[in-house]
Write a protein that holds these residues in place. Structure first.
Motif, short mmCIF file in Angstrom:
data_model
loop_
_atom_site.label_atom_id
_atom_site.label_comp_id
_atom_site.label_asym_id
_atom_site.label_seq_id
_atom_site.Cartn_x
_atom_site.Cartn_y
_atom_site.Cartn_z
N VAL A 156 -14.45 -1.06 -3.84
CA VAL A 156 -13.06 -0.60 -3.82
C VAL A 156 -13.00 0.84 -4.30
CG1 VAL A 156 -12.06 -2.89 -4.14
CG2 VAL A 156 -12.65 -1.52 -6.15
N GLU A 160 -7.03 1.60 -4.97
CA GLU A 160 -6.91 0.53 -3.98
C GLU A 160 -6.23 -0.68 -4.61
OE1 GLU A 160 -9.81 -1.95 -0.90
OE2 GLU A 160 -10.47 -0.07 -1.81
N GLN A 161 -5.35 -1.32 -3.86
CA GLN A 161 -4.61 -2.46 -4.41
C GLN A 161 -5.51 -3.68 -4.53
OE1 GLN A 161 -0.85 -3.31 -2.55
NE2 GLN A 161 -0.42 -5.06 -3.88
#
Length: 216
Positions: A156, A160-161
């Motif tokens: 990630v 980033e969610q």
């Protein structure tokens, strides 16, 4: 009376079984392989941690959040609450780039939802994510609303969610429980290179910080 007649040559030793020799060789190889595997696993853990990544708040760019703790919360644990707007469902973001090592359920989920905010509490951290940032640095994100949006082994990027803010597990209200770890130790959280000020849990106190977890 005649004694036992011999030929004058010592008796030949019993022949060794090749099978026994093969088993000993295989056992020795297995021991060597096991020791090598242990060395490979343990050596990285004995290395000193690398430099602290430039962690950012795990929330959207420009938002101001309240960070707090309370007695019994454990030293260096941080709870995040938004200072404006609805808490349920807010995006939870990666503080720095890394690899997801855990994405699942910690303990029991309970039944607190946006539709039933006073539902039964669960146990532990509920839906959660753990990220390895390299250099023996980790972050943890707990009490997410629903299953994480990432999976174990996924790389990630910062910002980033990972999921949405909720109240699963042992949680009294929607918030994000967050930790930074160096090796096996929890440490004071730093954001954008500055200490957060959340240290011991000897009393209840809060600070307010604005997120610089921005694209690019």
């Amino acid at each position: 009376m005649l004694g036992r007649v011999t030929t004058g040559h010592p008796a030949s030793p019993p022949a060794r079984r090749p099978r026994n020799r093969t088993l000993r060789v295989l056992l020795a190889l297995a021991v060597v392989a096991a020791l090598a595997a242990v060395a490979v696993a343990v050596t990285p853990l004995l290395r000193p941690p690398g430099p602290r990544p430039l962690f950012q708040l795990p929330v959207a760019c420009g938002e101001t959040w309240q960070l707090g703790t309370y007695p019994g919360h454990d030293d260096f644990d941080v709870d995040f609450f938004p200072t404006e707007g609805e808490a349920w469902g807010r995006p939870v973001l990666a503080s720095a780039a890394g690899t997801v090592t855990v994405a699942g359920i910690n303990g029991e989920l309970g039944g607190r939802t946006p539709e039933d905010p006073d539902g039964p509490r669960g146990r532990g951290g509920g839906y959660w994510v753990k990220i390895d940032h390299g250099g023996r640095w980790e972050t943890q994100y707990l009490h997410l609303l629903e299953p994480p949006l990432v999976r174990e082994g996924q790389r990630v990027a910062q910002g980033e969610q990972l999921g949405r803010l909720g109240s699963t597990g042992n949680s009294g209200a929607p918030h994000l429980h967050y930790e930074q770890r160096r090796g096996w130790e929890k440490v004071e959280t730093h954001f954008d290179g500055q200490p957060s000020g959340i240290t011991t849990d000897d009393r209840e106190y809060t600070v307010r910080l604005t997120s610089a977890n921005c694209p690019g």
